[in-house]
Scaffold this active site. Structure first.
Site, PDB file in Angstrom:
ATOM      1  CE  LYS A  13      -9.627   5.174 -12.859  1.00 27.24           C
ATOM      2  NZ  LYS A  13      -9.584   6.598 -13.248  1.00 27.24           N
ATOM      3  NE  ARG A  88      -4.600   5.981 -16.937  1.00 21.86           N
ATOM      4  CZ  ARG A  88      -4.527   6.047 -15.609  1.00 21.86           C
ATOM      5  NH1 ARG A  88      -4.334   4.983 -14.900  1.00 21.86           N
ATOM      6  NH2 ARG A  88      -4.674   7.200 -15.010  1.00 21.86           N
ATOM      7  NE  ARG A 123      -6.818  13.890  -7.191  1.00 17.65           N
ATOM      8  CZ  ARG A 123      -6.966  12.790  -7.912  1.00 17.65           C
ATOM      9  NH1 ARG A 123      -8.077  12.092  -7.838  1.00 17.65           N
ATOM     10  NH2 ARG A 123      -6.027  12.414  -8.734  1.00 17.65           N
ATOM     11  NE  ARG A 156      -1.509  12.486  -8.120  1.00 15.95           N
ATOM     12  CZ  ARG A 156      -2.395  11.521  -8.320  1.00 15.95           C
ATOM     13  NH1 ARG A 156      -2.900  10.865  -7.300  1.00 15.95           N
ATOM     14  NH2 ARG A 156      -2.803  11.217  -9.522  1.00 15.95           N
ATOM     15  NE  ARG A 167      -3.781  12.539 -14.461  1.00 19.14           N
ATOM     16  CZ  ARG A 167      -4.086  12.512 -13.161  1.00 19.14           C
ATOM     17  NH1 ARG A 167      -4.021  13.598 -12.436  1.00 19.14           N
ATOM     18  NH2 ARG A 167      -4.442  11.385 -12.594  1.00 19.14           N
TER      19      ARG A 167
HETATM   20  P1  AMP Z   1      -3.500   7.468 -11.804  1.00 19.81           P
HETATM   21  O1  AMP Z   1      -3.254   7.771 -10.372  1.00 19.81           O
HETATM   22  O2  AMP Z   1      -4.182   6.146 -12.021  1.00 19.81           O
HETATM   23  O3  AMP Z   1      -4.197   8.592 -12.525  1.00 19.81           O
HETATM   24  O4  AMP Z   1      -2.067   7.311 -12.486  1.00 19.81           O
HETATM   25  C1  AMP Z   1      -1.103   8.337 -12.426  1.00 19.81           C
HETATM   26  C2  AMP Z   1      -0.204   8.292 -13.646  1.00 19.81           C
HETATM   27  O5  AMP Z   1       0.475   7.024 -13.713  1.00 19.81           O
HETATM   28  C3  AMP Z   1      -0.909   8.419 -14.989  1.00 19.81           C
HETATM   29  O6  AMP Z   1      -1.156   9.753 -15.343  1.00 19.81           O
HETATM   30  C4  AMP Z   1       0.079   7.746 -15.927  1.00 19.81           C
HETATM   31  O7  AMP Z   1       1.179   8.589 -16.214  1.00 19.81           O
HETATM   32  C5  AMP Z   1       0.596   6.598 -15.068  1.00 19.81           C
HETATM   33  N1  AMP Z   1      -0.227   5.383 -15.257  1.00 19.81           N
HETATM   34  C6  AMP Z   1      -1.016   4.770 -14.336  1.00 19.81           C
HETATM   35  N2  AMP Z   1      -1.616   3.682 -14.847  1.00 19.81           N
HETATM   36  C7  AMP Z   1      -1.218   3.597 -16.136  1.00 19.81           C
HETATM   37  C8  AMP Z   1      -1.508   2.712 -17.218  1.00 19.81           C
HETATM   38  N3  AMP Z   1      -2.349   1.668 -17.072  1.00 19.81           N
HETATM   39  N4  AMP Z   1      -0.896   2.945 -18.407  1.00 19.81           N
HETATM   40  C9  AMP Z   1      -0.038   3.976 -18.574  1.00 19.81           C
HETATM   41  N5  AMP Z   1       0.261   4.860 -17.615  1.00 19.81           N
HETATM   42  C10 AMP Z   1      -0.311   4.677 -16.402  1.00 19.81           C
END
Ligand code: AMP
Length: 211
Positions: A13, A88, A123, A156, A167
């Site tokens: 994404k 989400r 990654r 990370r 996840r």
């Molecule tokens: P991402 O880089 O988008 O995968 O986000 C990293 C982490 O941030 C996720 O695994 C969640 O813990 C948190 N996070 C990001 N966006 C959201 C969301 N819309 N709702 C809840 N947690 C989020």
């Protein structure tokens, strides 16, 4: 254009968001990036989010909805935006509706779990500047070293294999139902993620041009 990008963590994404952002001259709003910045800066919100992100759990809805409300009220979002990683959950999607935000499309990048696991295990991110790399698909010039700042490349914390599996589980349970939510509104666009990022981009841009 107001666009939501859906898809499992690691579906690409972020990369597609960058290209759409350049093409349509609209900002990308990534809740993940906002949360990571808050973590690094040790803000109160960052402290609240830490335990969840490290386990691969979702941060509570009220926290992310607060983040989004603030960010979307900024000037650069007036002419549109790309939401990367939000909503989400169904309550988050309903919060957008309550803010009277009607999106042009929710574009879902479809990638099989097995492929995601393969991609995420390679990654790497720079511990200094945050630039991202991949051991197979986006190698740095010198192994383990950032091209831009010379920082060390690390995994990370939420890309650790166990966290990735969690996840994915969270994605299927809480985020995937959003596809039906947007399908019912006739806003859902599906794009099959391809092996080559450029091929995915071509499909994404074609789907958007047909809106
Ligand atoms: P991402 O880089 O988008 O995968 O986000 C990293 C982490 O941030 C996720 O695994 C969640 O813990 C948190 N996070 C990001 N966006 C959201 C969301 N819309 N709702 C809840 N947690 C989020």
């Amino acid at each position: 254009m107001k666009l939501i990008l859906l898809g499992a963590p690691g579906a690409g994404k972020g990369t597609q968001a960058e290209i759409i952002s350049e093409t349509y001259k609209i900002p990308t709003v990534s809740t993940g990036n906002i949360i990571r910045a808050a973590l690094e800066n040790g803000t109160e919100m960052g402290l609240k989010a830490k335990a969840y992100t490290e386990k691969g759990e979702l941060v509570p809805d009220d926290v992310v909805i607060g983040i989004i409300k603030e960010r979307l009220s900024e000037d650069d979002c007036k002419n549109g935006f790309i939401l990367d990683g939000f909503p989400r959950t169904i309550p988050q999607a309903k919060a957008l509706d309550d803010m009277n935000i009607s999106v042009d499309a929710a574009l879902s990048i479809e990638v099989a779990d097995s492929e995601i696991v393969k991609r995420m295990s390679g990654r790497r991110v720079c511990e200094k500047c945050g630039a991202s790399y991949h051991t197979e698909f986006k190698k740095p010039l010198k192994e383990g070293v950032c091209n831009s700042c010379g920082g060390r490349l690390v995994i990370r914390k939420d890309d650790e294999p166990e966290t990735v599996l969690n996840r994915l589980k969270v994605f299927h349970e809480q985020t995937e139902p959003l596809k039906d939510f947007y399908k019912a509104k006739e806003k859902l666009l599906l794009v099959e993620g391809q092996d080559d990022v450029k091929d995915t981009t071509a499909l994404v841009l074609k789907a958007l041009s047909e809106l």
